[in-house]
Design a protein around this motif. Structure first.
Motif, mmCIF file in Angstrom:
data_model
loop_
_atom_site.group_PDB
_atom_site.id
_atom_site.type_symbol
_atom_site.label_atom_id
_atom_site.label_comp_id
_atom_site.label_asym_id
_atom_site.label_seq_id
_atom_site.Cartn_x
_atom_site.Cartn_y
_atom_site.Cartn_z
ATOM 1 N N GLN A 1 0.844 -1.183 0.000
ATOM 2 C CA GLN A 1 0.000 0.000 0.000
ATOM 3 C C GLN A 1 0.881 1.234 0.000
ATOM 4 N N THR A 2 0.449 2.258 -0.738
ATOM 5 C CA THR A 2 1.252 3.472 -0.808
ATOM 6 C C THR A 2 0.933 4.423 0.334
ATOM 7 N N GLY A 3 -0.294 4.397 0.833
ATOM 8 C CA GLY A 3 -0.676 5.296 1.909
ATOM 9 C C GLY A 3 -0.428 4.675 3.265
ATOM 10 N N ALA A 4 -0.152 5.538 4.244
ATOM 11 C CA ALA A 4 0.074 5.055 5.596
ATOM 12 C C ALA A 4 -1.268 4.943 6.325
ATOM 13 N N ASN A 5 -1.290 4.193 7.395
ATOM 14 C CA ASN A 5 -2.481 4.009 8.194
ATOM 15 C C ASN A 5 -2.766 5.310 8.952
ATOM 16 N N PRO A 6 -3.942 5.920 8.779
ATOM 17 C CA PRO A 6 -4.217 7.204 9.440
ATOM 18 C C PRO A 6 -4.259 7.100 10.965
ATOM 19 N N VAL A 7 -4.685 5.954 11.488
ATOM 20 C CA VAL A 7 -4.704 5.779 12.946
ATOM 21 C C VAL A 7 -3.269 5.754 13.482
ATOM 22 N N ALA A 8 -2.365 5.110 12.748
ATOM 23 C CA ALA A 8 -0.962 5.089 13.166
ATOM 24 C C ALA A 8 -0.349 6.482 13.113
ATOM 25 N N ILE A 9 -0.671 7.235 12.082
ATOM 26 C CA ILE A 9 -0.150 8.605 11.971
ATOM 27 C C ILE A 9 -0.660 9.453 13.127
ATOM 28 N N LEU A 10 -1.947 9.290 13.447
ATOM 29 C CA LEU A 10 -2.514 10.036 14.566
ATOM 30 C C LEU A 10 -1.825 9.669 15.878
ATOM 31 N N GLY A 11 -1.559 8.380 16.070
ATOM 32 C CA GLY A 11 -0.850 7.945 17.271
ATOM 33 C C GLY A 11 0.558 8.509 17.350
ATOM 34 N N GLU A 12 1.236 8.585 16.210
ATOM 35 C CA GLU A 12 2.588 9.159 16.194
ATOM 36 C C GLU A 12 2.555 10.644 16.541
ATOM 37 N N ARG A 13 1.562 11.345 16.016
ATOM 38 C CA ARG A 13 1.443 12.781 16.328
ATOM 39 C C ARG A 13 1.181 12.996 17.812
ATOM 40 N N TYR A 14 0.354 12.132 18.393
ATOM 41 C CA TYR A 14 0.079 12.231 19.827
ATOM 42 C C TYR A 14 1.342 11.911 20.633
ATOM 43 N N ALA A 15 2.071 10.900 20.216
ATOM 44 C CA ALA A 15 3.293 10.514 20.927
ATOM 45 C C ALA A 15 4.349 11.619 20.852
ATOM 46 N N ARG A 16 4.406 12.339 19.748
ATOM 47 C CA ARG A 16 5.379 13.433 19.622
ATOM 48 C C ARG A 16 4.934 14.692 20.361
ATOM 49 N N GLY A 17 3.673 14.728 20.798
ATOM 50 C CA GLY A 17 3.181 15.898 21.523
ATOM 51 C C GLY A 17 2.618 16.976 20.625
ATOM 52 N N GLU A 18 2.364 16.668 19.366
ATOM 53 C CA GLU A 18 1.812 17.660 18.450
ATOM 54 C C GLU A 18 0.340 17.941 18.754
ATOM 55 N N ILE A 19 -0.364 16.944 19.282
ATOM 56 C CA ILE A 19 -1.766 17.116 19.647
ATOM 57 C C ILE A 19 -1.951 16.612 21.074
ATOM 58 N N ASP A 20 -2.979 17.157 21.745
ATOM 59 C CA ASP A 20 -3.230 16.708 23.117
ATOM 60 C C ASP A 20 -4.206 15.529 23.112
ATOM 61 N N GLU A 21 -4.496 15.035 24.320
ATOM 62 C CA GLU A 21 -5.301 13.817 24.437
ATOM 63 C C GLU A 21 -6.723 14.011 23.937
ATOM 64 N N SER A 22 -7.330 15.158 24.237
ATOM 65 C CA SER A 22 -8.717 15.377 23.797
ATOM 66 C C SER A 22 -8.806 15.430 22.267
ATOM 67 N N GLU A 23 -7.843 16.100 21.644
ATOM 68 C CA GLU A 23 -7.844 16.153 20.186
ATOM 69 C C GLU A 23 -7.577 14.773 19.592
ATOM 70 N N TYR A 24 -6.672 14.014 20.218
ATOM 71 C CA TYR A 24 -6.387 12.653 19.759
ATOM 72 C C TYR A 24 -7.636 11.796 19.806
ATOM 73 N N ARG A 25 -8.345 11.835 20.944
ATOM 74 C CA ARG A 25 -9.537 11.000 21.101
ATOM 75 C C ARG A 25 -10.656 11.417 20.151
ATOM 76 N N SER A 26 -10.836 12.700 19.936
ATOM 77 C CA SER A 26 -11.899 13.138 19.029
ATOM 78 C C SER A 26 -11.582 12.752 17.574
ATOM 79 N N ARG A 27 -10.329 12.922 17.162
ATOM 80 C CA ARG A 27 -9.955 12.530 15.795
ATOM 81 C C ARG A 27 -9.991 11.017 15.612
ATOM 82 N N LEU A 28 -9.608 10.283 16.655
ATOM 83 C CA LEU A 28 -9.665 8.832 16.589
ATOM 84 C C LEU A 28 -11.107 8.351 16.440
ATOM 85 N N ALA A 29 -12.033 9.002 17.160
ATOM 86 C CA ALA A 29 -13.450 8.643 17.037
ATOM 87 C C ALA A 29 -13.958 8.907 15.624
ATOM 88 N N VAL A 30 -13.536 10.016 15.035
ATOM 89 C CA VAL A 30 -13.946 10.322 13.661
ATOM 90 C C VAL A 30 -13.403 9.276 12.689
#
Length: 89
Positions: free
Chosen positions: A48-77
């Motif tokens: 696959q050429t595209g990356a998994n969006p859930v994994a990308i979101l998790g990486e952004r959260y781990a790096r501190g680019e987004i906070d927990e509330s934003e992570y959870r809301s985007r994950l729900a979407v």
């Protein structure tokens, strides 16, 4: 005078071992390249050429680019889009 089929050339007894040697070297090189890339990734044309969006979101959260509330809301979407069939993950 009978003809034995050798034709007086360089001799097939030299050429065939060289060809077998080159074949074995080519196989070893291909296996080594595949091992370096990882056998579990599958064929290059099947990856696959595209990356998994859930994994990308998790990486952004781990790096501190987004906070927990934003992570959870985007994950729900993302999960709701996957359940309805709108997502590509």
């Amino acid at each position: 005078m009978p003809h034995d089929g050798w034709g007086g050339g360089p001799g097939w007894f030299i050429i065939f071992p060289i060809l077998w040697f080159l074949l074995v070297v080519a196989i070893v090189v291909l296996i080594a390249r595949s091992a370096r890339r990882g056998f579990r990734q599958g064929a290059p044309w099947a990856r696959q050429t595209g990356a998994n969006p859930v994994a990308i979101l998790g990486e952004r959260y781990a790096r501190g680019e987004i906070d927990e509330s934003e992570y959870r809301s985007r994950l729900a979407v993302l999960r709701s889009a996957t359940e309805t069939g709108d997502g590509r993950s």
